[in-house]
Design a protein around this motif. Sequence first.
Motif, mmCIF file in Angstrom:
data_model
loop_
_atom_site.group_PDB
_atom_site.id
_atom_site.type_symbol
_atom_site.label_atom_id
_atom_site.label_comp_id
_atom_site.label_asym_id
_atom_site.label_seq_id
_atom_site.Cartn_x
_atom_site.Cartn_y
_atom_site.Cartn_z
ATOM 1 N N GLY A 47 48.750 46.880 43.609
ATOM 2 C CA GLY A 47 48.440 47.110 42.198
ATOM 3 C C GLY A 47 47.680 48.399 41.963
ATOM 4 O O GLY A 47 47.622 48.899 40.839
ATOM 5 N N ARG A 50 50.084 51.295 40.768
ATOM 6 C CA ARG A 50 51.141 50.692 39.966
ATOM 7 C C ARG A 50 51.844 51.699 39.050
ATOM 8 O O ARG A 50 53.033 51.543 38.762
ATOM 9 N N GLY A 84 50.447 40.570 38.471
ATOM 10 C CA GLY A 84 49.928 40.395 37.118
ATOM 11 C C GLY A 84 50.126 41.636 36.258
ATOM 12 O O GLY A 84 50.431 41.536 35.062
ATOM 13 N N TYR A 85 49.952 42.821 36.864
ATOM 14 C CA TYR A 85 50.162 44.074 36.122
ATOM 15 C C TYR A 85 51.634 44.244 35.748
ATOM 16 O O TYR A 85 51.956 44.685 34.638
ATOM 17 N N GLU A 88 52.505 41.969 32.862
ATOM 18 C CA GLU A 88 52.034 42.508 31.589
ATOM 19 C C GLU A 88 52.976 43.582 31.056
ATOM 20 O O GLU A 88 53.258 43.640 29.855
ATOM 21 N N ASP A 107 45.381 32.040 39.688
ATOM 22 C CA ASP A 107 43.921 32.171 39.791
ATOM 23 C C ASP A 107 43.607 32.859 41.114
ATOM 24 O O ASP A 107 43.454 32.203 42.150
ATOM 25 N N ASP A 109 41.028 34.320 42.423
ATOM 26 C CA ASP A 109 39.643 34.492 42.865
ATOM 27 C C ASP A 109 39.463 34.179 44.355
ATOM 28 O O ASP A 109 38.819 34.950 45.086
ATOM 29 N N GLU A 128 41.764 45.169 41.397
ATOM 30 C CA GLU A 128 41.382 43.787 41.096
ATOM 31 C C GLU A 128 42.587 43.109 40.448
ATOM 32 O O GLU A 128 43.029 43.532 39.372
ATOM 33 N N PRO A 129 43.168 42.091 41.080
ATOM 34 C CA PRO A 129 44.414 41.536 40.531
ATOM 35 C C PRO A 129 44.200 40.837 39.195
ATOM 36 O O PRO A 129 43.146 40.244 38.951
ATOM 37 N N ARG A 130 45.216 40.918 38.355
ATOM 38 C CA ARG A 130 45.196 40.200 37.087
ATOM 39 C C ARG A 130 45.996 38.913 37.238
ATOM 40 O O ARG A 130 47.066 38.915 37.841
ATOM 41 N N PRO A 131 45.500 37.817 36.690
ATOM 42 C CA PRO A 131 46.224 36.545 36.815
ATOM 43 C C PRO A 131 47.596 36.611 36.164
ATOM 44 O O PRO A 131 47.785 37.272 35.144
#
Length: 304
Positions: A47, A50, A84-85, A88, A107, A109, A128-131
């Motif tokens: 990511g 990206r 996640g990116y 989106e 999730d 985390d 930082e990954p997005r859910p």
Amino acid sequence: MRAGEFEPVRGVEDLYVHDTGMFDTDEYGAVYVYDAERPIVIDTGTGANRESLFESIEAIGIDREELAWILPTHAHLDHAGGAGYLAERYPNAEVRVPEKGVRHLVDPDALVAGTKSAVEEQWEYYAEPRPVPDERIAGVADGDRIDLGDRELVVRDAPGHAPHHAVYHDPDADVVFAADAAGIYVPAVDAVTPTTPPPQFDFEQCLDDIRLIEEIDPETVCFGHFGPRTCDEALIGEAKRAYVEWVERVREKRAELGDDEAVVEHFESASRDVDYWNRERARANASLNARGVLTYLDRAGDEA
């Protein structure tokens, strides 16, 4: 290839490989873009880079509304951190990942915490990954098929590298997307080196996963690290030997030194990966691989 570049995969129509520039290293992290009737991205990188992937997808000719699938091979963040990116940016794309990986992308985390512990200072190369939203993701299992319109991918479980790992087979194009199931392919030296990260590396299952690819007998294997390679008996044999010899080397060095940190330090210093990767990546790779085998040996009672 160089970071951010993409090129067609020879012999496979409409398939492209993109170099993510992962860990600031050329020819280490690959994402595959299949410009099928229902286009798909296979793996996502961390990511962190990206934007260059988005540019490659656009240059290939896939519109934001057109991408149909985002398909990580497993939940490790060097393969799924960008999911996640991508979700989106591409509003009509559905995310599919082996079933045991779904919760980690919804999730992330726990996966982030585990990755930070494992990679330590290398975390700076991750985003930082997005859910991934619940309604955009589902699991896949052995034998499932991903419909690309004019072709399909067959899911095959390959849990030696991690329990949430699969390989994807396109029977029509005779290509297997192997991710980490057959090790790391190094184009600079045309050789395979093992990938054995903690905490869930399983040596015997890894050999079974390589045998699975051998049974499928594809024309082309697309490695997550790095790139496509013609599949032949020599490649499969080399992959098997690389794992067997690596596990034995770690076992012998543990018996000699009697201290696991000393074992890790030995392999960090002795790594030949500096011949083709930058020194920081070579050292980190050796550390992860040694720790993964040591963890496996503990789990197997040192009798495997």
